[in-house]
Motif scaffolding. Structure first.
Motif, short mmCIF file in Angstrom:
data_model
loop_
_atom_site.label_atom_id
_atom_site.label_comp_id
_atom_site.label_asym_id
_atom_site.label_seq_id
_atom_site.Cartn_x
_atom_site.Cartn_y
_atom_site.Cartn_z
N GLN A 133 0.86 -1.19 0.00
CA GLN A 133 0.00 0.00 0.00
C GLN A 133 0.90 1.24 0.00
O GLN A 133 1.34 1.70 1.04
CB GLN A 133 -0.90 -0.01 1.23
CG GLN A 133 -1.75 1.23 1.42
CD GLN A 133 -2.54 1.60 0.19
OE1 GLN A 133 -2.18 2.51 -0.56
NE2 GLN A 133 -3.64 0.88 -0.04
N ASP A 135 0.43 4.29 -0.33
CA ASP A 135 -0.23 5.55 0.03
C ASP A 135 0.40 6.11 1.30
O ASP A 135 -0.09 5.89 2.40
CB ASP A 135 -1.73 5.31 0.21
CG ASP A 135 -2.49 6.61 0.45
OD1 ASP A 135 -1.90 7.68 0.22
OD2 ASP A 135 -3.66 6.54 0.89
N LYS A 265 -1.48 4.70 5.19
CA LYS A 265 -2.91 4.48 5.26
C LYS A 265 -3.26 3.85 6.60
O LYS A 265 -2.72 2.80 6.95
CB LYS A 265 -3.37 3.56 4.12
CG LYS A 265 -4.87 3.30 4.09
CD LYS A 265 -5.24 2.41 2.93
CE LYS A 265 -6.73 2.11 2.92
NZ LYS A 265 -7.12 1.24 1.78
#
Length: 319
Positions: A133, A135, A265
């Protein structure tokens, strides 16, 4: 890879005759009482002062989400230390430092090795999580403010992590191991209690399961280094390295990201799939296993050494 149990055997035999199961229950109740009382004072008092300072009707939740709230939450773990001192002094008639190891002092080399090993595997963990991930955003805190708060955060995080280690891997593990021979009880019970503390009501069942699996693997790591050394030093360092990574470098929790340079995240947020949860758990478990190898493998430069000394510093004779 085998572990010599001699150091832990000395540690588990170190309590006096007043370490009985009823006294352990009483002592645990005392520690819990002090911990809850300290937490309530910090949360309610801090929330009230926060509302006055903000000149508004700010809630306790608003206070806890603020930088001051995070500092106060970490400081509230002093209640565990106070409770443990009270229990050891009045229930068991032992010095508090007896919980640290057979020498009565923290192993500095163990502490530094535990810290270094977890920082290395945390780097690997963050790389793998980024691949899963990507992000990640820059945190809200300015670098100058981050540097200003660096020492207080490190000190308060050490207070928090050391209190948990002395309670779960010291007081409970040592006391239960002294009275019970079965490691499924004296090792598993404190580990389960420690793991259950990390349940997050706001997260999905899948994310909670992956977090608990990762925490359980980390608890196994902490238990093994105490078993190998008979001292809490390496566990202190390992736990500190793990929490500092989340508090100061890359945060995966929205409620504890005020001092982090980067925010990933949040795990308690939406959008995570069951496959994500499985992969996150796998990353946590693998990194804990790698840390175990770093700290316990005979050829590792970070291998921890057993604590086999009297409180006075002289070595104990072999059995």
């Amino acid at each position: 890879m085998t572990i010599d149990p001699d150091a832990f055997e000395r540690y588990r035999r170190s309590p006096n005759a007043k370490t009985t199961l009823p006294r352990l229950l009483l002592g645990t109740a005392i520690v819990t009482l002090f911990w809850v009382a300290t937490t309530m004072v910090v949360l309610l008092g801090g929330g009230y002062l926060f509302a006055l300072w903000q000149a508004s009707s700010g809630t306790v939740q608003d206070f806890m989400a603020s930088p001051a709230g995070i500092l106060a939450a970490l400081a509230s773990f002093a209640g565990i230390w106070i409770g443990l001192w009270t229990a050891m002094r009045w229930v068991h008639r032992e010095p508090l430092m007896a919980l640290i190891g057979t020498s009565g002092r923290v192993s500095r080399s163990g502490f530094l090795k535990g810290l270094a090993a977890v920082l290395l595997t945390s780097l690997l963990s963050e790389i793998l999580l980024y691949l899963l991930q990507p992000d990640i955003a820059r945190g809200a805190i300015a670098l100058s403010s981050w540097l200003l708060f660096l020492i207080p955060i490190v000190a308060l995080t050490l207070l928090q992590t050391s209190s948990e280690e002395v309670l779960f891997r010291g007081y409970l593990l040592r006391g239960l191991a002294n009275r019970l021979q079965n490691p499924l009880i004296w090792a598993l019970l404190p580990g389960l209690l420690f793991t259950s503390m990390h349940w997050t009501p706001g997260s999905t069942a899948a994310i909670n399961a992956c977090v608990l699996a990762s925490i359980a693997a980390f608890a196994l790591l902490l238990t093994l280094v105490v078993y190998a050394t008979g001292n809490l030093g390496a566990a202190f360092g390992a736990h500190l390295g793990n929490n500092l990574t989340g508090f100061l470098l890359i945060s995966h929790q929205q409620s504890y990201n005020s001092f982090a340079l980067f925010n990933a995240k949040p795990l308690e947020g939406p959008g995570w799939t069951t496959l994500d949860a499985v992969l996150i758990a796998a990353i946590g478990i693998v990194c804990s296993l790698l840390t175990i190898l770093l700290l316990l493998h005979p050829r590792s430069p970070l291998k921890v050494e057993p604590d086999i000394s009297h409180p006075s510093g002289s070595s104990l004779p072999a059995d």
